[in-house]
Design a protein around this motif. Sequence first.
Motif, PDB file in Angstrom:
ATOM      1  N   VAL A 278       2.225   8.034   4.229  1.00  0.00           N
ATOM      2  CA  VAL A 278       0.930   7.601   4.931  1.00  0.00           C
ATOM      3  C   VAL A 278       0.315   8.028   4.329  1.00  0.00           C
ATOM      4  O   VAL A 278      -0.108   9.834   3.673  1.00  0.00           O
ATOM      5  CB  VAL A 278       1.020   8.255   5.926  1.00  0.00           C
ATOM      6  N   GLY A 279      -1.223   8.100   3.587  1.00  0.00           N
ATOM      7  CA  GLY A 279      -2.178   8.075   3.130  1.00  0.00           C
ATOM      8  C   GLY A 279      -2.773   7.285   2.228  1.00  0.00           C
ATOM      9  O   GLY A 279      -2.413   5.651   1.972  1.00  0.00           O
ATOM     10  N   ALA A 280      -3.373   8.025   1.555  1.00  0.00           N
ATOM     11  CA  ALA A 280      -3.968   6.554   0.044  1.00  0.00           C
ATOM     12  C   ALA A 280      -2.970   6.730  -0.837  1.00  0.00           C
ATOM     13  O   ALA A 280      -2.012   7.041  -0.875  1.00  0.00           O
ATOM     14  CB  ALA A 280      -5.178   7.333  -0.333  1.00  0.00           C
ATOM     15  N   ILE A 281      -2.493   5.149  -1.323  1.00  0.00           N
ATOM     16  CA  ILE A 281      -1.920   4.814  -2.183  1.00  0.00           C
ATOM     17  C   ILE A 281      -1.413   5.834  -3.164  1.00  0.00           C
ATOM     18  O   ILE A 281      -0.673   5.632  -3.773  1.00  0.00           O
ATOM     19  CB  ILE A 281      -2.163   2.921  -2.268  1.00  0.00           C
ATOM     20  N   GLU A 282      -3.209   5.735  -3.475  1.00  0.00           N
ATOM     21  CA  GLU A 282      -2.486   6.718  -4.666  1.00  0.00           C
ATOM     22  C   GLU A 282      -2.172   8.251  -4.691  1.00  0.00           C
ATOM     23  O   GLU A 282      -1.845   8.814  -5.830  1.00  0.00           O
ATOM     24  CB  GLU A 282      -4.071   6.471  -5.215  1.00  0.00           C
ATOM     25  N   GLU A 283      -2.707   8.661  -3.594  1.00  0.00           N
ATOM     26  CA  GLU A 283      -1.789   9.678  -3.228  1.00  0.00           C
ATOM     27  C   GLU A 283      -0.056   9.490  -3.446  1.00  0.00           C
ATOM     28  O   GLU A 283       0.414  10.426  -4.038  1.00  0.00           O
ATOM     29  CB  GLU A 283      -2.509  10.843  -1.525  1.00  0.00           C
ATOM     30  N   ILE A 284       0.650   8.560  -2.885  1.00  0.00           N
ATOM     31  CA  ILE A 284       1.955   8.626  -2.134  1.00  0.00           C
ATOM     32  C   ILE A 284       2.164   8.232  -3.329  1.00  0.00           C
ATOM     33  O   ILE A 284       3.037   8.698  -3.979  1.00  0.00           O
ATOM     34  CB  ILE A 284       2.126   7.297  -1.155  1.00  0.00           C
ATOM     35  N   TYR A 285       1.498   7.709  -4.904  1.00  0.00           N
ATOM     36  CA  TYR A 285       2.104   7.098  -6.364  1.00  0.00           C
ATOM     37  C   TYR A 285       2.540   8.538  -6.457  1.00  0.00           C
ATOM     38  O   TYR A 285       2.965   8.822  -7.546  1.00  0.00           O
ATOM     39  CB  TYR A 285       1.323   5.524  -6.560  1.00  0.00           C
ATOM     40  N   LEU A 286       1.031   9.020  -6.866  1.00  0.00           N
ATOM     41  CA  LEU A 286       1.706  10.711  -7.739  1.00  0.00           C
ATOM     42  C   LEU A 286       2.419  11.587  -7.344  1.00  0.00           C
ATOM     43  O   LEU A 286       2.562  12.137  -8.099  1.00  0.00           O
ATOM     44  CB  LEU A 286       0.168  10.907  -7.858  1.00  0.00           C
ATOM     45  N   ALA A 287       2.849  11.343  -6.144  1.00  0.00           N
ATOM     46  CA  ALA A 287       4.093  11.503  -5.156  1.00  0.00           C
ATOM     47  C   ALA A 287       5.515  11.658  -5.918  1.00  0.00           C
ATOM     48  O   ALA A 287       6.112  12.042  -6.623  1.00  0.00           O
ATOM     49  CB  ALA A 287       4.122  12.340  -3.913  1.00  0.00           C
ATOM     50  N   ILE A 288       5.400  10.347  -5.722  1.00  0.00           N
ATOM     51  CA  ILE A 288       6.579   9.700  -6.611  1.00  0.00           C
ATOM     52  C   ILE A 288       6.360  10.279  -8.066  1.00  0.00           C
ATOM     53  O   ILE A 288       7.639  10.013  -8.635  1.00  0.00           O
ATOM     54  CB  ILE A 288       6.136   7.841  -6.520  1.00  0.00           C
TER      55      ILE A 288
END
Length: 190
Positions: free
Chosen positions: A173-183
Amino acid sequence: MLNIVLFGPPGAGKGTQSEKIIDQYNLVHLSTGDLFRKHLGEGTELGKLAQKYMDEGNLVPDEVVIGMVKDKIATTIDPQGFIFDGFPRTVAQAVALEDMLNDFDTSISGMIALDVPDEELKTRLLERGKTSGRSDDQDESKIDNRIQVYKNETLPVAEFYENQGKYNKIHGVGAIEEIYLAIRRVMDGL
């Protein structure tokens, strides 16, 4: 070869994130949903059978799914790796995938699991249903059933990979880009 299982309940954002991962890591996207829709679009018996299960919010039987996945892997020329989106959905499929990949002298590098609360999933799926045309995204009872099927039948797959030290949970949950950076932080460590 980098082989990733992108995991999470319906509406977790697997499709959105897989596009970004594919672009960054040059992986082949293997989505059972796409394979089913391709077969349905071509009017094959397999496609019609898969659609019946999908419309009811249930899982397609393992033997149907496994055959389609093996064919896709075998016919892909010189892959850098695969991102498995929506597969495996059962422990039996995870075991079959492991056996299949061994035949190709490779294995799963890691599982990335998107963790999203149920209410957020329902909101996302209903919103997607307004534009996707997918009947299973427009009916709350079907959405509830899909989430319950995920919890009962699919969630044990996470434990399968956790026992192998390959499970990585990402807050979805959160901004798509933030989730992607975690991935990406997880993937760069694999």
